[in-house]
Design a protein around this motif. Structure first.
Motif, PDB file in Angstrom:
ATOM      1  N   THR A  35       0.839  -1.208   0.000  1.00  0.00           N
ATOM      2  CA  THR A  35       0.000   0.000   0.000  1.00  0.00           C
ATOM      3  C   THR A  35       0.869   1.251   0.000  1.00  0.00           C
ATOM      4  OG1 THR A  35      -1.818  -1.122   1.124  1.00  0.00           O
ATOM      5  CG2 THR A  35      -1.746   1.277   1.308  1.00  0.00           C
ATOM      6  N   ILE A  36       1.879   1.283   0.855  1.00  0.00           N
ATOM      7  CA  ILE A  36       2.773   2.448   0.927  1.00  0.00           C
ATOM      8  C   ILE A  36       3.555   2.591  -0.372  1.00  0.00           C
ATOM      9  CG2 ILE A  36       4.814   3.391   2.096  1.00  0.00           C
ATOM     10  CD1 ILE A  36       3.679   2.114   4.705  1.00  0.00           C
ATOM     11  N   ARG A  37       4.069   1.491  -0.887  1.00  0.00           N
ATOM     12  CA  ARG A  37       4.866   1.515  -2.120  1.00  0.00           C
ATOM     13  C   ARG A  37       4.045   1.988  -3.318  1.00  0.00           C
ATOM     14  NH1 ARG A  37       5.987  -3.574  -2.242  1.00  0.00           N
ATOM     15  NH2 ARG A  37       7.506  -3.463  -0.592  1.00  0.00           N
ATOM     16  N   ARG A  38       2.775   1.573  -3.388  1.00  0.00           N
ATOM     17  CA  ARG A  38       1.905   1.966  -4.504  1.00  0.00           C
ATOM     18  C   ARG A  38       1.668   3.466  -4.553  1.00  0.00           C
ATOM     19  NH1 ARG A  38      -2.496  -2.545  -4.059  1.00  0.00           N
ATOM     20  NH2 ARG A  38      -2.445  -1.588  -2.055  1.00  0.00           N
ATOM     21  N   GLY A  39       1.705   4.108  -3.408  1.00  0.00           N
ATOM     22  CA  GLY A  39       1.570   5.558  -3.365  1.00  0.00           C
ATOM     23  C   GLY A  39       0.167   6.070  -3.634  1.00  0.00           C
ATOM     24  N   GLY A  40      -0.862   5.310  -3.325  1.00  0.00           N
ATOM     25  CA  GLY A  40      -2.225   5.773  -3.534  1.00  0.00           C
ATOM     26  C   GLY A  40      -2.652   6.857  -2.552  1.00  0.00           C
ATOM     27  N   PHE A  41      -1.858   7.035  -1.494  1.00  0.00           N
ATOM     28  CA  PHE A  41      -2.131   8.063  -0.498  1.00  0.00           C
ATOM     29  C   PHE A  41      -1.045   9.125  -0.553  1.00  0.00           C
ATOM     30  CE2 PHE A  41      -3.945   4.285   1.813  1.00  0.00           C
ATOM     31  CZ  PHE A  41      -5.273   4.684   1.778  1.00  0.00           C
ATOM     32  N   TRP A  87      -4.137  11.539   2.817  1.00  0.00           N
ATOM     33  CA  TRP A  87      -5.067  12.071   1.823  1.00  0.00           C
ATOM     34  C   TRP A  87      -5.236  11.096   0.678  1.00  0.00           C
ATOM     35  CZ3 TRP A  87      -6.824  16.966   3.133  1.00  0.00           C
ATOM     36  CH2 TRP A  87      -6.063  17.658   4.075  1.00  0.00           C
ATOM     37  N   LYS A  88      -6.417  11.000   0.175  1.00  0.00           N
ATOM     38  CA  LYS A  88      -6.735  10.287  -1.063  1.00  0.00           C
ATOM     39  C   LYS A  88      -7.329  11.345  -1.973  1.00  0.00           C
ATOM     40  CE  LYS A  88      -7.528   6.419  -3.427  1.00  0.00           C
ATOM     41  NZ  LYS A  88      -6.456   5.671  -3.976  1.00  0.00           N
ATOM     42  N   ASP A  89      -6.602  11.678  -3.025  1.00  0.00           N
ATOM     43  CA  ASP A  89      -6.953  12.823  -3.851  1.00  0.00           C
ATOM     44  C   ASP A  89      -6.977  14.049  -2.918  1.00  0.00           C
ATOM     45  OD1 ASP A  89      -7.140  11.146  -6.141  1.00  0.00           O
ATOM     46  OD2 ASP A  89      -9.161  10.560  -5.504  1.00  0.00           O
ATOM     47  N   ALA A  90      -8.050  14.785  -2.863  1.00  0.00           N
ATOM     48  CA  ALA A  90      -8.103  15.972  -1.996  1.00  0.00           C
ATOM     49  C   ALA A  90      -8.844  15.697  -0.690  1.00  0.00           C
ATOM     50  CB  ALA A  90      -8.763  17.129  -2.739  1.00  0.00           C
ATOM     51  N   ASP A 116      -6.510   0.980   5.415  1.00  0.00           N
ATOM     52  CA  ASP A 116      -5.089   1.160   5.735  1.00  0.00           C
ATOM     53  C   ASP A 116      -4.663   2.606   5.969  1.00  0.00           C
ATOM     54  OD1 ASP A 116      -4.558  -1.558   5.733  1.00  0.00           O
ATOM     55  OD2 ASP A 116      -3.836  -1.587   3.664  1.00  0.00           O
ATOM     56  N   ALA A 117      -5.565   3.573   5.898  1.00  0.00           N
ATOM     57  CA  ALA A 117      -5.151   4.974   6.049  1.00  0.00           C
ATOM     58  C   ALA A 117      -4.531   5.245   7.424  1.00  0.00           C
ATOM     59  CB  ALA A 117      -6.312   5.910   5.789  1.00  0.00           C
TER      60      ALA A 117
END
Length: 191
Positions: A35-41, A87-90, A116-117
């Motif tokens: 999750t951290i590696r993917r960088g979705g946050f 943050w996810k997007d804004a 996972d946030a």
């Protein structure tokens, strides 16, 4: 703490057994590392402190009453309280906040509105605390969720010794957002 959102009283808690995160034992699972590696946050520090406190209080039952909210914001304005925002997007989808004294950080609360946030927030917080020279991360109580991430319980006497040592030392909450690879790197060193 307070008994509830509507209780005007505030009181100190000194449990017989205290939850802490040993700073070298935060467990980043394979899925959290992905999750951290993917960088979705996107992660930030201290840019939306009041919003993180409000996110933590936004539940059916909370110990965060208006006095605690206002005192926390005042401590933040004075440089003694900090937040990690996820943050996810804004949208603010997770975070954790706490108060620091010397080299001790007191995790007050966290919240998650996306999978996972809150774990991502904790991973970045732990990295910041280690980098800044903190020696104690107090979680007050040990929950099964925190235990699964590496938190442990210690006796009141152990805690008081660690606390006395930590508040007499200095540490810096840098607020620098590390690269995901730096946060994940600790996983291979401690797993």
């Amino acid at each position: 703490m307070s008994e509830s959102r509507d209780d005007p009283d505030v009181f100190w808690v000194d449990p017989r057994r205290r939850g802490i995160f040993p700073l070298d034992r935060f467990h980043i699972s394979h899925s959290l590392a992905r999750t951290i590696r993917r960088g979705g946050f996107r992660v930030s520090f201290d840019t939306a402190f009041a919003d993180v406190v409000d996110g933590c209080a936004d539940r059916a039952e909370t110990w965060i009453n208006p006095s605690i909210r206002n005192l926390s914001i005042t401590l933040h304005d004075q440089g003694h309280a900090h937040a990690v925002e996820v943050w996810k997007d804004a949208q603010l989808v997770g975070g954790v906040y706490g108060i620091r004294i010397g080299a001790a950080f007191f995790g007050e609360s966290m919240f998650s509105r996306a999978t996972d946030a809150s774990k991502v927030a904790l991973a970045y917080l732990l990295h910041n605390l280690r980098s800044g020279g903190f020696t104690l991360f107090d979680t007050q109580f040990l929950t099964p969720h925190l235990a699964s991430l590496g938190a442990v319980e210690i006796t009141r006497a152990q805690y008081h010794r660690m606390l006395a040592a930590a508040v007499g030392q200095s540490a810096r909450f840098t607020g620098a957002v590390p690269a995901p690879s730096d946060v994940i790197q600790r996983r291979t060193q401690t797993s």
